[in-house]
Scaffold this motif. Structure first.
Motif, mmCIF file in Angstrom:
data_model
loop_
_atom_site.group_PDB
_atom_site.id
_atom_site.type_symbol
_atom_site.label_atom_id
_atom_site.label_comp_id
_atom_site.label_asym_id
_atom_site.label_seq_id
_atom_site.Cartn_x
_atom_site.Cartn_y
_atom_site.Cartn_z
ATOM 1 N N VAL A 88 0.911 -1.165 -0.123
ATOM 2 C CA VAL A 88 0.115 0.135 -0.028
ATOM 3 C C VAL A 88 0.818 1.215 -0.025
ATOM 4 O O VAL A 88 1.920 1.205 0.718
ATOM 5 N N THR A 89 0.746 2.274 -0.859
ATOM 6 C CA THR A 89 1.289 3.452 -0.679
ATOM 7 C C THR A 89 0.232 4.603 -0.641
ATOM 8 O O THR A 89 -0.692 4.460 -0.590
ATOM 9 N N PHE A 90 0.991 5.636 0.112
ATOM 10 C CA PHE A 90 0.177 6.913 0.482
ATOM 11 C C PHE A 90 0.944 7.998 -0.548
ATOM 12 O O PHE A 90 2.177 7.788 -0.381
ATOM 13 N N THR A 91 0.087 9.118 -0.713
ATOM 14 C CA THR A 91 0.718 10.417 -1.323
ATOM 15 C C THR A 91 1.080 11.091 -0.157
ATOM 16 O O THR A 91 0.424 11.473 0.835
ATOM 17 N N VAL A 92 2.363 11.582 -0.467
ATOM 18 C CA VAL A 92 3.087 12.565 0.500
ATOM 19 C C VAL A 92 3.027 13.889 -0.579
ATOM 20 O O VAL A 92 3.738 13.624 -1.328
ATOM 21 N N LYS A 93 2.649 14.909 -0.062
ATOM 22 C CA LYS A 93 2.919 16.347 -0.540
ATOM 23 C C LYS A 93 4.120 16.767 -0.099
ATOM 24 O O LYS A 93 4.294 17.111 1.010
ATOM 25 N N VAL A 94 5.093 17.062 -1.005
ATOM 26 C CA VAL A 94 6.438 17.653 -0.738
ATOM 27 C C VAL A 94 6.712 19.077 -1.095
ATOM 28 O O VAL A 94 6.397 19.513 -2.383
ATOM 29 N N SER A 95 7.001 19.781 -0.343
ATOM 30 C CA SER A 95 7.077 21.253 -0.782
ATOM 31 C C SER A 95 8.659 21.822 -0.081
ATOM 32 O O SER A 95 9.035 21.192 0.789
ATOM 33 N N SER A 96 8.994 22.714 -0.654
ATOM 34 C CA SER A 96 10.260 23.639 -0.128
ATOM 35 C C SER A 96 10.231 24.930 -0.257
ATOM 36 O O SER A 96 9.524 25.346 -1.378
ATOM 37 N N SER A 97 11.211 25.562 0.402
ATOM 38 C CA SER A 97 11.300 26.812 0.291
ATOM 39 C C SER A 97 13.060 27.094 0.239
ATOM 40 O O SER A 97 13.583 26.759 1.047
ATOM 41 N N PRO A 98 13.232 27.411 -1.011
ATOM 42 C CA PRO A 98 12.508 27.834 -2.145
ATOM 43 C C PRO A 98 12.020 26.695 -2.894
ATOM 44 O O PRO A 98 12.291 25.608 -2.519
ATOM 45 N N ALA A 99 11.068 26.693 -3.663
ATOM 46 C CA ALA A 99 10.695 25.677 -4.613
ATOM 47 C C ALA A 99 11.452 25.261 -5.587
ATOM 48 O O ALA A 99 12.520 26.031 -5.928
ATOM 49 N N ALA B 92 3.492 15.760 -5.429
ATOM 50 C CA ALA B 92 2.992 14.699 -4.779
ATOM 51 C C ALA B 92 3.568 13.626 -5.043
ATOM 52 O O ALA B 92 3.702 13.092 -6.062
ATOM 53 N N VAL B 93 4.015 12.796 -4.162
ATOM 54 C CA VAL B 93 4.789 11.491 -4.391
ATOM 55 C C VAL B 93 4.372 10.323 -3.598
ATOM 56 O O VAL B 93 3.542 10.584 -2.592
ATOM 57 N N LYS B 94 4.577 9.179 -4.237
ATOM 58 C CA LYS B 94 4.000 7.933 -3.371
ATOM 59 C C LYS B 94 4.866 7.076 -2.892
ATOM 60 O O LYS B 94 5.804 7.064 -3.283
ATOM 61 N N LEU B 95 4.518 7.045 -1.404
ATOM 62 C CA LEU B 95 5.661 6.436 -0.554
ATOM 63 C C LEU B 95 5.118 4.982 0.000
ATOM 64 O O LEU B 95 3.773 4.900 0.057
ATOM 65 N N LYS C 227 1.532 7.298 7.613
ATOM 66 C CA LYS C 227 0.519 6.511 8.455
ATOM 67 C C LYS C 227 -0.812 6.881 7.973
ATOM 68 O O LYS C 227 -1.680 6.261 8.139
ATOM 69 N N THR C 228 -0.966 8.017 7.237
ATOM 70 C CA THR C 228 -2.183 8.291 6.444
ATOM 71 C C THR C 228 -1.751 8.793 5.056
ATOM 72 O O THR C 228 -0.866 9.167 4.446
ATOM 73 N N ASN C 229 -2.929 9.098 4.205
ATOM 74 C CA ASN C 229 -2.802 9.282 2.683
ATOM 75 C C ASN C 229 -2.844 11.039 2.798
ATOM 76 O O ASN C 229 -3.389 11.753 3.798
ATOM 77 N N ASN C 230 -2.300 11.806 1.846
ATOM 78 C CA ASN C 230 -1.964 13.112 1.793
ATOM 79 C C ASN C 230 -1.406 13.703 2.868
ATOM 80 O O ASN C 230 -1.777 14.948 3.286
ATOM 81 N N LEU C 231 -0.234 13.078 3.487
ATOM 82 C CA LEU C 231 0.467 13.594 4.328
ATOM 83 C C LEU C 231 1.432 15.030 3.740
ATOM 84 O O LEU C 231 1.419 14.753 2.509
ATOM 85 N N SER C 232 1.836 16.121 4.262
ATOM 86 C CA SER C 232 2.349 16.999 3.971
ATOM 87 C C SER C 232 3.610 17.494 4.621
ATOM 88 O O SER C 232 3.522 17.482 5.836
ATOM 89 N N ILE C 233 4.624 17.430 3.841
ATOM 90 C CA ILE C 233 6.135 17.724 4.387
ATOM 91 C C ILE C 233 6.683 19.019 3.746
ATOM 92 O O ILE C 233 6.442 19.282 2.484
ATOM 93 N N SER C 234 7.521 19.751 4.409
ATOM 94 C CA SER C 234 8.152 20.888 3.940
ATOM 95 C C SER C 234 9.480 20.927 4.385
ATOM 96 O O SER C 234 9.692 20.407 5.645
ATOM 97 N N ALA C 235 10.182 21.592 3.515
ATOM 98 C CA ALA C 235 11.618 21.837 3.873
ATOM 99 C C ALA C 235 12.190 23.383 3.557
ATOM 100 O O ALA C 235 11.657 23.827 2.514
ATOM 101 N N SER C 236 12.875 23.909 4.659
ATOM 102 C CA SER C 236 13.288 24.991 4.442
ATOM 103 C C SER C 236 14.868 24.958 4.027
ATOM 104 O O SER C 236 15.574 24.611 4.783
#
Length: 162
Positions: free
Chosen positions: A87-98, A115-118, A143-152
């Motif tokens: 099973v894969t979940f979509t993870v929304k990955v963003s960064s500053s700067p993009a 959005a990546v599948k992990l 552990k859930t779908n549509n998790l969001s992570i961000s990196a500066s």
């Protein structure tokens, strides 16, 4: 003319006899069902009607359920092998700067924002790289779908030429 007699008992129709099918899976320990009746857990030998298509369902926690059709033969029956996808979940990955490249190991998954599948419930190590910035590495266990992570991203120290 004499009245038609009811036909004698016909020989068993094809499909009335039982055949066996060796059922295996990757991973092992997959529950196999036919019409909601559990037949067994892989690896095992299933007894099914010969010459009749049976639709088997393969289920295991944290894996995608699969369905396979098999029409058993009395002789020369090939084993049934099924590989289940995690099973894969979509993870929304963003960064500053993009615009940072998202890496899973050496494999590029795209550029932020994306959005990546992990694999679900497993730890994956993502590295975000952008020219002129220090790479950012994060361990993620979705552990859930549509998790969001961000990196500066931090600017890389300027290299001084001599």
């Amino acid at each position: 003319p004499p009245e038609k007699q009811p036909p004698e008992e016909p020989a068993p129709a094809p499909g009335a006899t039982e055949c066996t099918v060796d059922v295996a899976s990757v991973p092992t320990g997959v529950e196999v069902s036919l019409d909601k009746t559990v037949l067994g857990t892989t690896p095992f030998t299933a007894t099914l009607p010969c010459g009749v298509e049976s639709r088997l369902s393969f289920k295991k926690t944290r894996f995608v359920t699969a369905t396979r059709a098999v029409t058993p033969k009395s002789e020369g029956q090939k084993p049934l092998r099924v590989a289940l996808a995690k099973v894969t979940f979509t993870v929304k990955v963003s960064s500053s700067p993009a615009g940072a490249t998202i890496l899973l190991g050496a494999k590029s998954l795209g550029v932020t924002p994306a959005a990546v599948k992990l694999p679900a419930f497993e730890t994956s190590t993502l590295t975000l790289k952008k020219e002129g910035y220090q790479p950012d590495t994060q361990k993620i266990t979705p552990k859930t779908n549509n998790l969001s992570i961000s990196a500066s991203l931090k600017r890389a120290p300027a290299r001084r030429g001599r």
